[in-house]
Design a protein around this motif. Structure first.
Motif, PDB file in Angstrom:
ATOM      1  N   VAL A  62      31.244  32.224  46.337  1.00 41.85           N
ATOM      2  CA  VAL A  62      30.849  31.333  45.244  1.00 41.85           C
ATOM      3  C   VAL A  62      29.397  30.917  45.446  1.00 41.85           C
ATOM      4  O   VAL A  62      29.023  30.479  46.534  1.00 41.85           O
ATOM      5  CB  VAL A  62      31.746  30.089  45.188  1.00 41.85           C
ATOM      6  N   GLN A  63      28.616  31.059  44.395  1.00 42.49           N
ATOM      7  CA  GLN A  63      27.218  30.630  44.446  1.00 42.49           C
ATOM      8  C   GLN A  63      26.928  29.713  43.275  1.00 42.49           C
ATOM      9  O   GLN A  63      27.349  29.971  42.153  1.00 42.49           O
ATOM     10  CB  GLN A  63      26.283  31.837  44.412  1.00 42.49           C
ATOM     11  N   LEU A  64      26.215  28.646  43.564  1.00 40.45           N
ATOM     12  CA  LEU A  64      25.816  27.693  42.544  1.00 40.45           C
ATOM     13  C   LEU A  64      24.310  27.554  42.587  1.00 40.45           C
ATOM     14  O   LEU A  64      23.732  27.334  43.652  1.00 40.45           O
ATOM     15  CB  LEU A  64      26.480  26.336  42.784  1.00 40.45           C
ATOM     16  N   GLN A  65      23.686  27.674  41.434  1.00 37.81           N
ATOM     17  CA  GLN A  65      22.237  27.607  41.340  1.00 37.81           C
ATOM     18  C   GLN A  65      21.854  26.509  40.352  1.00 37.81           C
ATOM     19  O   GLN A  65      22.049  26.663  39.145  1.00 37.81           O
ATOM     20  CB  GLN A  65      21.680  28.953  40.879  1.00 37.81           C
ATOM     21  N   ALA A  66      21.322  25.427  40.884  1.00 39.03           N
ATOM     22  CA  ALA A  66      20.909  24.307  40.032  1.00 39.03           C
ATOM     23  C   ALA A  66      19.451  24.454  39.643  1.00 39.03           C
ATOM     24  O   ALA A  66      18.631  24.937  40.435  1.00 39.03           O
ATOM     25  CB  ALA A  66      21.133  22.991  40.745  1.00 39.03           C
ATOM     26  N   SER A  67      19.130  24.025  38.444  1.00 40.08           N
ATOM     27  CA  SER A  67      17.760  24.088  37.967  1.00 40.08           C
ATOM     28  C   SER A  67      17.549  23.041  36.879  1.00 40.08           C
ATOM     29  O   SER A  67      18.504  22.431  36.393  1.00 40.08           O
ATOM     30  CB  SER A  67      17.441  25.484  37.416  1.00 40.08           C
ATOM     31  N   GLY A  68      16.282  22.849  36.515  1.00 33.33           N
ATOM     32  CA  GLY A  68      15.975  21.959  35.401  1.00 33.33           C
ATOM     33  C   GLY A  68      15.342  20.638  35.777  1.00 33.33           C
ATOM     34  O   GLY A  68      15.003  19.842  34.896  1.00 33.33           O
ATOM     35  N   GLY A  69      15.202  20.372  37.059  1.00 35.02           N
ATOM     36  CA  GLY A  69      14.589  19.116  37.471  1.00 35.02           C
ATOM     37  C   GLY A  69      13.110  19.075  37.129  1.00 35.02           C
ATOM     38  O   GLY A  69      12.509  20.080  36.756  1.00 35.02           O
ATOM     39  N   GLY A  70      12.539  17.903  37.252  1.00 35.00           N
ATOM     40  CA  GLY A  70      11.125  17.745  36.967  1.00 35.00           C
ATOM     41  C   GLY A  70      10.740  16.289  36.885  1.00 35.00           C
ATOM     42  O   GLY A  70      11.510  15.402  37.272  1.00 35.00           O
ATOM     43  N   LEU A  71       9.547  16.073  36.388  1.00 32.71           N
ATOM     44  CA  LEU A  71       9.004  14.718  36.231  1.00 32.71           C
ATOM     45  C   LEU A  71       9.107  14.302  34.767  1.00 32.71           C
ATOM     46  O   LEU A  71       8.707  15.050  33.868  1.00 32.71           O
ATOM     47  CB  LEU A  71       7.542  14.706  36.684  1.00 32.71           C
ATOM     48  N   VAL A  72       9.637  13.106  34.551  1.00 32.89           N
ATOM     49  CA  VAL A  72       9.803  12.612  33.191  1.00 32.89           C
ATOM     50  C   VAL A  72       9.523  11.119  33.194  1.00 32.89           C
ATOM     51  O   VAL A  72       9.748  10.435  34.208  1.00 32.89           O
ATOM     52  CB  VAL A  72      11.216  12.926  32.666  1.00 32.89           C
ATOM     53  N   GLN A  73       9.048  10.617  32.073  1.00 36.45           N
ATOM     54  CA  GLN A  73       8.804   9.178  31.962  1.00 36.45           C
ATOM     55  C   GLN A  73      10.113   8.449  31.684  1.00 36.45           C
ATOM     56  O   GLN A  73      11.060   9.023  31.119  1.00 36.45           O
ATOM     57  CB  GLN A  73       7.814   8.899  30.845  1.00 36.45           C
ATOM     58  N   ALA A  74      10.146   7.196  32.063  1.00 32.16           N
ATOM     59  CA  ALA A  74      11.316   6.366  31.774  1.00 32.16           C
ATOM     60  C   ALA A  74      11.611   6.391  30.283  1.00 32.16           C
ATOM     61  O   ALA A  74      10.695   6.327  29.458  1.00 32.16           O
ATOM     62  CB  ALA A  74      11.072   4.941  32.256  1.00 32.16           C
ATOM     63  N   GLY A  75      12.883   6.519  29.966  1.00 31.45           N
ATOM     64  CA  GLY A  75      13.298   6.628  28.580  1.00 31.45           C
ATOM     65  C   GLY A  75      13.422   8.056  28.088  1.00 31.45           C
ATOM     66  O   GLY A  75      13.964   8.291  27.002  1.00 31.45           O
ATOM     67  N   GLY A  76      12.920   8.982  28.870  1.00 32.50           N
ATOM     68  CA  GLY A  76      12.958  10.374  28.482  1.00 32.50           C
ATOM     69  C   GLY A  76      14.270  11.054  28.825  1.00 32.50           C
ATOM     70  O   GLY A  76      15.225  10.412  29.280  1.00 32.50           O
ATOM     71  N   SER A  77      14.292  12.362  28.613  1.00 33.64           N
ATOM     72  CA  SER A  77      15.499  13.159  28.816  1.00 33.64           C
ATOM     73  C   SER A  77      15.192  14.412  29.617  1.00 33.64           C
ATOM     74  O   SER A  77      14.073  14.930  29.588  1.00 33.64           O
ATOM     75  CB  SER A  77      16.104  13.576  27.464  1.00 33.64           C
ATOM     76  N   LEU A  78      16.203  14.879  30.306  1.00 32.94           N
ATOM     77  CA  LEU A  78      16.162  16.156  31.011  1.00 32.94           C
ATOM     78  C   LEU A  78      17.549  16.768  30.946  1.00 32.94           C
ATOM     79  O   LEU A  78      18.552  16.044  30.875  1.00 32.94           O
ATOM     80  CB  LEU A  78      15.779  15.989  32.487  1.00 32.94           C
TER      81      LEU A  78
END
Length: 116
Positions: free
Chosen positions: A1-17
């Motif tokens: 089983v392999q799990l690959q997480a992605s999508g992180g980053g820098l965002v301002q408060a109130g924003g979305s990811l």
């Protein structure tokens, strides 16, 4: 089983990811997929879970109403949609897979930084 997480980053408060966790290695029917996070100097804690087969979800109180977990069976991917982000959501986020109640399989973390 392999799990690959992605999508992180820098965002301002109130924003979305939106974080993604691509799963491979087997069929995940019967598994519970979880998102966890670990902030600097703190222990890793549960953000929420989703039952892969039936889609039922659970959320920690701290994210309820702001975060949504979903899955795409065709893509073997679990998502964590994060809205109304707060600086205290800053952490390394991990996805994990559980069978029989134990999270035995973990992906690498992805860093989410929320600036004020």
């Amino acid at each position: 089983v392999q799990l690959q997480a992605s999508g992180g980053g820098l965002v301002q408060a109130g924003g979305s990811l939106r974080l993604s966790c691509a799963a491979s290695g087997r069929s995940f029917g019967g598994y519970v997929m979880g998102w966890f996070r670990q902030a600097p100097g703190k222990e890793r804690g549960l953000v929420g879970t989703i039952n892969w087969s039936i889609g039922s979800t659970y959320y920690a109180d701290s994210v309820k109403g702001r975060f949504t977990i979903s899955r795409d069976n065709a893509k073997n991917t679990v998502y964590l949609q994060m809205n109304s982000l707060k600086p205290e959501d800053t952490a390394v986020y991990y996805c994990a897979a559980a069978v029989a109640g134990n999270f035995n399989f973990w992906g690498q973390g992805t860093l989410v930084t929320v600036s004020s």
